[in-house]
Design a protein around this motif. Structure first.
Motif, PDB file in Angstrom:
ATOM      1  N   LEU B  40      -7.719  -0.541  19.850  1.00 37.62           N
ATOM      2  CA  LEU B  40      -6.529  -0.226  20.640  1.00 37.62           C
ATOM      3  C   LEU B  40      -6.770  -0.320  22.143  1.00 37.62           C
ATOM      4  CD1 LEU B  40      -6.066   1.417  17.894  1.00 37.62           C
ATOM      5  CD2 LEU B  40      -4.513   2.778  19.250  1.00 37.62           C
ATOM      6  N   ASN B  41      -8.064  -0.401  22.518  1.00 33.14           N
ATOM      7  CA  ASN B  41      -8.379  -0.398  23.934  1.00 33.14           C
ATOM      8  C   ASN B  41      -7.968   0.901  24.624  1.00 33.14           C
ATOM      9  OD1 ASN B  41      -9.904  -2.173  25.248  1.00 33.14           O
ATOM     10  ND2 ASN B  41      -8.326  -3.753  25.456  1.00 33.14           N
ATOM     11  N   ILE B  42      -7.927   1.972  23.859  1.00 38.23           N
ATOM     12  CA  ILE B  42      -7.574   3.273  24.427  1.00 38.23           C
ATOM     13  C   ILE B  42      -8.820   4.147  24.387  1.00 38.23           C
ATOM     14  CG2 ILE B  42      -6.364   5.436  23.880  1.00 38.23           C
ATOM     15  CD1 ILE B  42      -4.325   3.744  24.976  1.00 38.23           C
ATOM     16  N   ILE B  43      -9.145   4.768  25.508  1.00 40.92           N
ATOM     17  CA  ILE B  43     -10.248   5.719  25.515  1.00 40.92           C
ATOM     18  C   ILE B  43      -9.652   7.065  25.126  1.00 40.92           C
ATOM     19  CG2 ILE B  43     -12.059   6.778  26.900  1.00 40.92           C
ATOM     20  CD1 ILE B  43     -11.932   4.283  28.689  1.00 40.92           C
ATOM     21  N   ASN B  44      -9.890   7.463  23.886  1.00 42.32           N
ATOM     22  CA  ASN B  44      -9.154   8.594  23.320  1.00 42.32           C
ATOM     23  C   ASN B  44      -9.783   9.936  23.682  1.00 42.32           C
ATOM     24  OD1 ASN B  44      -7.312   9.983  21.745  1.00 42.32           O
ATOM     25  ND2 ASN B  44      -8.641   9.901  19.945  1.00 42.32           N
ATOM     26  N   PHE B  45      -9.361  10.506  24.798  1.00 43.41           N
ATOM     27  CA  PHE B  45      -9.919  11.797  25.206  1.00 43.41           C
ATOM     28  C   PHE B  45      -9.400  12.952  24.367  1.00 43.41           C
ATOM     29  CE2 PHE B  45     -12.807  13.222  28.344  1.00 43.41           C
ATOM     30  CZ  PHE B  45     -13.216  12.092  29.012  1.00 43.41           C
ATOM     31  N   THR B  46      -8.411  12.695  23.528  1.00 45.32           N
ATOM     32  CA  THR B  46      -7.906  13.763  22.657  1.00 45.32           C
ATOM     33  C   THR B  46      -8.835  13.988  21.468  1.00 45.32           C
ATOM     34  OG1 THR B  46      -5.793  12.752  23.190  1.00 45.32           O
ATOM     35  CG2 THR B  46      -5.714  14.626  21.745  1.00 45.32           C
ATOM     36  N   HIS B  47      -9.862  13.137  21.365  1.00 48.38           N
ATOM     37  CA  HIS B  47     -10.728  13.178  20.192  1.00 48.38           C
ATOM     38  C   HIS B  47     -11.329  14.563  19.917  1.00 48.38           C
ATOM     39  CE1 HIS B  47     -11.961  10.125  17.395  1.00 48.38           C
ATOM     40  NE2 HIS B  47     -13.170  10.635  17.321  1.00 48.38           N
ATOM     41  N   GLY B  48     -11.794  15.224  20.980  1.00 45.99           N
ATOM     42  CA  GLY B  48     -12.387  16.546  20.818  1.00 45.99           C
ATOM     43  C   GLY B  48     -11.365  17.537  20.277  1.00 45.99           C
ATOM     44  N   ALA B  49     -10.142  17.458  20.803  1.00 42.13           N
ATOM     45  CA  ALA B  49      -9.083  18.359  20.343  1.00 42.13           C
ATOM     46  C   ALA B  49      -8.733  18.051  18.893  1.00 42.13           C
ATOM     47  CB  ALA B  49      -7.858  18.227  21.231  1.00 42.13           C
ATOM     48  N   GLN B  50      -8.798  16.771  18.515  1.00 43.24           N
ATOM     49  CA  GLN B  50      -8.463  16.411  17.139  1.00 43.24           C
ATOM     50  C   GLN B  50      -9.552  16.871  16.157  1.00 43.24           C
ATOM     51  OE1 GLN B  50      -7.689  12.547  18.493  1.00 43.24           O
ATOM     52  NE2 GLN B  50      -5.470  12.760  18.427  1.00 43.24           N
ATOM     53  N   ALA B 177      -8.855  -9.615  14.064  1.00 45.82           N
ATOM     54  CA  ALA B 177      -8.066 -10.742  14.579  1.00 45.82           C
ATOM     55  C   ALA B 177      -6.953 -10.250  15.496  1.00 45.82           C
ATOM     56  CB  ALA B 177      -7.484 -11.527  13.411  1.00 45.82           C
ATOM     57  N   ALA B 178      -6.329  -9.112  15.099  1.00 43.29           N
ATOM     58  CA  ALA B 178      -5.213  -8.581  15.886  1.00 43.29           C
ATOM     59  C   ALA B 178      -5.656  -8.156  17.284  1.00 43.29           C
ATOM     60  CB  ALA B 178      -4.573  -7.406  15.157  1.00 43.29           C
ATOM     61  N   ILE B 179      -6.935  -7.779  17.411  1.00 43.65           N
ATOM     62  CA  ILE B 179      -7.422  -7.405  18.741  1.00 43.65           C
ATOM     63  C   ILE B 179      -7.552  -8.645  19.608  1.00 43.65           C
ATOM     64  CG2 ILE B 179      -9.294  -6.312  20.005  1.00 43.65           C
ATOM     65  CD1 ILE B 179     -10.168  -5.262  17.205  1.00 43.65           C
ATOM     66  N   GLU B 180      -8.105  -9.676  18.996  1.00 41.61           N
ATOM     67  CA  GLU B 180      -8.346 -10.891  19.775  1.00 41.61           C
ATOM     68  C   GLU B 180      -7.030 -11.572  20.164  1.00 41.61           C
ATOM     69  OE1 GLU B 180     -11.282 -12.122  20.795  1.00 41.61           O
ATOM     70  OE2 GLU B 180     -12.300 -10.346  19.975  1.00 41.61           O
ATOM     71  N   LYS B 181      -6.166 -11.807  19.158  1.00 46.72           N
ATOM     72  CA  LYS B 181      -4.936 -12.573  19.405  1.00 46.72           C
ATOM     73  C   LYS B 181      -3.759 -11.913  18.698  1.00 46.72           C
ATOM     74  CE  LYS B 181      -6.405 -16.672  21.310  1.00 46.72           C
ATOM     75  NZ  LYS B 181      -7.471 -16.010  22.072  1.00 46.72           N
ATOM     76  N   PRO B 182      -3.230 -10.845  19.272  1.00 48.31           N
ATOM     77  CA  PRO B 182      -2.150 -10.124  18.595  1.00 48.31           C
ATOM     78  C   PRO B 182      -0.929 -11.003  18.305  1.00 48.31           C
ATOM     79  CG  PRO B 182      -2.542  -9.267  20.822  1.00 48.31           C
ATOM     80  CD  PRO B 182      -3.635 -10.225  20.520  1.00 48.31           C
ATOM     81  N   VAL B 185      -1.539 -13.277  15.253  1.00 49.20           N
ATOM     82  CA  VAL B 185      -1.583 -12.516  13.993  1.00 49.20           C
ATOM     83  C   VAL B 185      -0.166 -12.098  13.598  1.00 49.20           C
ATOM     84  CG1 VAL B 185      -2.468 -10.438  12.889  1.00 49.20           C
ATOM     85  CG2 VAL B 185      -3.923 -11.737  14.428  1.00 49.20           C
ATOM     86  N   GLN B 186       0.615 -11.718  14.598  1.00 45.24           N
ATOM     87  CA  GLN B 186       2.005 -11.336  14.348  1.00 45.24           C
ATOM     88  C   GLN B 186       2.774 -12.534  13.775  1.00 45.24           C
ATOM     89  OE1 GLN B 186       3.309  -8.328  16.566  1.00 45.24           O
ATOM     90  NE2 GLN B 186       5.003  -8.141  15.163  1.00 45.24           N
ATOM     91  N   ALA B 187       2.447 -13.707  14.319  1.00 45.82           N
ATOM     92  CA  ALA B 187       3.128 -14.920  13.872  1.00 45.82           C
ATOM     93  C   ALA B 187       2.830 -15.230  12.406  1.00 45.82           C
ATOM     94  CB  ALA B 187       2.719 -16.103  14.750  1.00 45.82           C
ATOM     95  N   PHE B 188       1.672 -14.759  11.921  1.00 45.62           N
ATOM     96  CA  PHE B 188       1.342 -14.955  10.507  1.00 45.62           C
ATOM     97  C   PHE B 188       2.049 -13.951   9.610  1.00 45.62           C
ATOM     98  CE2 PHE B 188      -2.595 -17.224  11.965  1.00 45.62           C
ATOM     99  CZ  PHE B 188      -2.285 -18.422  11.336  1.00 45.62           C
ATOM    100  N   GLY B 189       2.888 -13.106  10.205  1.00 47.29           N
ATOM    101  CA  GLY B 189       3.675 -12.183   9.400  1.00 47.29           C
ATOM    102  C   GLY B 189       3.026 -10.823   9.200  1.00 47.29           C
ATOM    103  N   ILE B 190       2.061 -10.498  10.046  1.00 47.75           N
ATOM    104  CA  ILE B 190       1.445  -9.174   9.916  1.00 47.75           C
ATOM    105  C   ILE B 190       2.053  -8.259  10.973  1.00 47.75           C
ATOM    106  CG2 ILE B 190      -0.716  -7.895  10.181  1.00 47.75           C
ATOM    107  CD1 ILE B 190      -2.084 -10.457   9.079  1.00 47.75           C
ATOM    108  N   ASN B 191       2.433  -7.054  10.563  1.00 49.64           N
ATOM    109  CA  ASN B 191       3.069  -6.106  11.470  1.00 49.64           C
ATOM    110  C   ASN B 191       1.993  -5.449  12.340  1.00 49.64           C
ATOM    111  OD1 ASN B 191       4.380  -4.037  12.735  1.00 49.64           O
ATOM    112  ND2 ASN B 191       5.606  -3.467  10.939  1.00 49.64           N
ATOM    113  N   VAL B 192       1.742  -6.011  13.513  1.00 55.22           N
ATOM    114  CA  VAL B 192       0.629  -5.541  14.343  1.00 55.22           C
ATOM    115  C   VAL B 192       0.837  -4.108  14.863  1.00 55.22           C
ATOM    116  CG1 VAL B 192      -0.685  -5.946  16.459  1.00 55.22           C
ATOM    117  CG2 VAL B 192      -0.151  -7.837  14.937  1.00 55.22           C
ATOM    118  N   PRO B 193       2.027  -3.769  15.396  1.00 51.69           N
ATOM    119  CA  PRO B 193       2.189  -2.389  15.872  1.00 51.69           C
ATOM    120  C   PRO B 193       1.911  -1.355  14.774  1.00 51.69           C
ATOM    121  CG  PRO B 193       4.007  -3.734  16.635  1.00 51.69           C
ATOM    122  CD  PRO B 193       3.215  -4.587  15.701  1.00 51.69           C
ATOM    123  N   ARG B 194       2.351  -1.643  13.543  1.00 51.53           N
ATOM    124  CA  ARG B 194       2.100  -0.671  12.476  1.00 51.53           C
ATOM    125  C   ARG B 194       0.603  -0.573  12.199  1.00 51.53           C
ATOM    126  NH1 ARG B 194       4.364  -2.019   6.829  1.00 51.53           N
ATOM    127  NH2 ARG B 194       6.397  -1.511   7.725  1.00 51.53           N
TER     128      ARG B 194
END
Lengths: 404, 293
Positions: B40-50, B177-182, B185-194
């Protein structure tokens, strides 16, 4: 300029305007104002915090709500365990808001900073928590009283009682900062009197979650007693892991400082059998029980000795103001020193010239889950340490106020 | 040899084993972080709380519904993951087109809010949680509680499964694959946001699982995660941001390094991880297993 920068500047400007606004100068005819300066949301918020504020409210209510013909006012502040924040709040209270007395003062650094400030400003500070004995030694103040307990009383009570039973070899696990070292030093002084010795110690950083390493070393040391000098989550974690490694089976575990809320947090399974010293226990007699149940209705937990101390200090202060007919710090302090403290918590308490309020301390053994009959039924009071023995002897105090 | 360094072999073996056990927690937590950052390219600082929510979840399940530890091991991570996915949908998903820094700030803020809420309702001291497998075995050089042995085995198993799922399965290949070329991958019919939402939920679930495993060992308290999270971030950075295998190996490795420090100079045990981090970053800025992004 970035939006954040702009926002910050606007904020600063607003703050400057607010603090520069002319405040009504507080005078001797203003109502008596009490400030509760505590840790409202950090690690000590369960032992002092909102419970201490509530206890002071109860004291004002029980006193009748007013003195010198005006209702008593209470203010509270969160020092966030930072000495600079604590002294800034206290300074504003003294200079602008006309606060006459500050109490609670959890956290040694905050208490020392505020006591120094109060001494300069001739304001009264009644420290109902905090371990450091510094408050009544080099840093003592004619307007400062250390009310409930200190590192000496806790470690002397516990270490003395256990050493008297004949435990000779001691191992210390201490938090690696002033608090842990202070407890450890005081305990060692007492051990020397009984001919017991320290055969090892290990220190850990504050907020350490894993203690298995320290515990394993203590276990291997062959000590009779493992004395623990830390607090809060560190203490609960350590006791929990000691039970896991079955340490209490062949060696005695002793907590040099623990509050009833700590026992509640770690559970009787992990604490059973340990010995500790407290100034107050909610279920000691009918009076303390009645008061504590009132407290429980408001806070949902039983009071700690700090919260009981805030109540007692406030009550004694208000009575002294009433008797002196003035809120002048010198007159009030004189009355407070002249009158022995006899309330539902403490009998024959006395304020010494170095600022120690001496009173009886309770030697406690933690019950096992089977012995506990009701919620919060955690302690057996196994002994009472008389006030004269419980605290550091006046002759050993380094307080310059003592006339020798 | 042992006499030379002034430490009895018993103490050394004992500390090494303890280091491995602590490393198991570091590994599991950094694994979740690595998965989230990698995908996701997100640095998840909520991890400790989770992680804390996982531990509290098991306490709440036990005290209000009577669910035993083994049930909580499954249920609590699912609930926390669901909460995580809601956070991702409502808040995080709005930040993907922005710099990392915004995600970091947001997740840090969310962590403070969650911890504050728990402290408000349950106090700062925390709650007791009983050990589900009491007892232990005397290994000669140390007493090993059964539960700690279980934690090491369980976390190793989880780490290997996650690695296999991401590196060797078809779903994992979609993810990578979705990380490299979202777009592609979406064009191949995969729901990337989900897929991203589910991945975040999975990473969060791993944190919660570590929390449930921690409940019998550590005090279940609102601040338990914030103590651990700094070390775990150091682990992820040393291992190489986003590297799954790197975070696992580094997690266990640093646990052992920390254990050794506790033998020789316990006061430095909380600092040694950061020392290693500084050294590694100087020599290999991408981390031990990472590629420079």
């Amino acid at each position: 300029m970035s939006r954040l920068g702009l926002l910050l500047r606007a904020g600063c400007a607003a703050l400057a305007i607010a603090s520069a606004a002319p405040a009504a100068e507080a005078g001797p005819d203003d109502p008596v104002k009490i400030g509760v300066l505590t840790d409202m949301s950090g690690p000590y918020s369960d032992v002092g915090g909102p419970g201490s504020v509530e206890a002071v409210k109860m004291a004002i209510e029980d006193f009748g709500g007013s003195t010198l013909g005006k209702p008593v006012v209470i203010v509270s502040g969160d020092h966030q365990n930072k000495a600079d924040i604590g002294s800034n709040i206290a300074r504003k209270w003294f200079d602008v808001d006309g606060v006459d007395m500050v109490t609670d003062l959890t956290n040694s650094a905050v208490a020392l900073a505020v006591q120094a400030l109060a001494k300069d400003q001739k304001k009264i500070n009644l420290v109902s928590s905090t371990h450091t004995t510094e408050l009544t030694n080099k840093a003592c103040s004619p307007y400062g009283v250390h009310w409930t307990f200190d590192a000496y009383a806790l470690s002397a009570g516990t270490a003395g009682a256990v050493a008297r039973e004949g435990a000779k070899k001691w191992y210390f696990i201490s938090a690696d900062y002033t608090f842990g070292r202070n407890l450890e030093e005081n305990a060692e002084k007492i051990l020397a009197k009984y001919g017991a010795q320290t055969i090892g110690k290990s220190r850990h950083p504050l907020n350490n979650s894993d203690f298995s390493s320290n515990l394993l070393q203590a276990q291997a040391s062959g000590a009779d007693v493992i004395a623990v000098a830390n607090t809060g989550n560190d203490l609960s974690n350590l006791m929990k892991q000691a039970a896991e490694f079955q340490i209490g089976k062949s060696q005695k575990l002793v907590m040099l400082s623990a509050f009833v809320t700590d026992i509640h947090a770690m559970g009787l399974d992990n604490a059973k059998g340990s010995v500790l010293t407290e100034a107050f226990y909610w279920n000691r007699d009918a009076d303390s029980r009645k008061w504590s149940e009132r407290f429980f209705k408001k806070m949902g937990k039983m009071p700690t000795m700090i919260q009981a101390g805030s109540y007692s200090a406030t009550l004694h202060y208000l009575a002294a103001v009433n008797a002196a007919g003035s809120k002048d710090a010198d007159k009030v302090m004189q009355k407070m020193r002249d009158t022995p403290i006899n309330d539902i918590f403490w009998k024959n308490g006395r304020i010494r010239e170095d600022g120690v309020m001496t009173h009886d301390m309770l030697l406690i053994q933690v019950k096992s889950p089977e012995q506990s009959k009701e919620p919060w039924d955690y302690y057996d009071v196994v002994g009472v340490i008389p006030g004269e023995q419980a605290f550091q002897p006046l002759s050993e105090s380094a307080c310059p106020l003592i006339k020798r | 040899m042992f006499e030379l360094i002034g430490v009895a072999p018993q103490a050394l073996f004992g500390q090494l084993l303890l280091g491995l056990i602590n490393g198991a927690f570091y590994a599991m937590l950094s694994l979740g972080l690595a998965v989230i950052f990698g995908l996701l390219n997100i640095i998840n600082f909520t991890h400790g709380a989770q992680y804390m929510m996982g531990a509290f979840g098991s306490w709440l399940l036990l005290n209000y519904l009577g669910t035993p530890f083994w049930g909580a091991l499954l249920i609590a991570p699912l609930i926390v993951a669901a909460v995580g996915m809601a956070i991702e949908r409502v808040l995080l998903s709005r930040l993907y087109h922005l710099d990392h820094l915004y995600g970091l700030l947001l997740t840090y803020g969310v962590a403070l809010v969650i911890e504050g809420l728990f402290r408000r309702f349950y106090g700062a001291s925390g709650m007791p949680y009983a050990n589900p497998i009491p007892g232990g075995a005397n290994l000669g050089f140390m007493f090993l509680p059964y539960y700690r042995a279980f934690v090491v085995v369980a976390s190793l198993a989880v780490c290997i499964l996650v690695w296999l799922a991401i590196e060797r399965s078809k779903l994992g290949s979609y993810l990578r694959a979705a990380i490299e070329k979202p777009d592609l991958v979406q064009a191949f019919g995969i729901n990337v946001p989900r897929m991203i939402t589910l991945t975040y939920g999975f990473g969060v679930g791993l944190a919660a699982l570590a929390g449930v495993l921690a409940a019998p060992i550590y005090q279940v308290s609102p601040i338990m995660g914030s103590h651990l999270i700094n070390v775990v971030f150091a682990v992820v950075v040393i291992g190489g941001l986003g590297s799954v295998a790197g975070s696992v190996v580094t997690g266990f490795g640093l646990g052992v390094v920390e254990g050794l420090t506790k033998v020789f100079y316990p006061e430095a045990s909380s600092t040694v991880v950061f020392l290693v981090m500084a050294v590694v970053l100087t020599i290999r800025p991408g981390g031990l297993f990472g590629a420079t992004r």
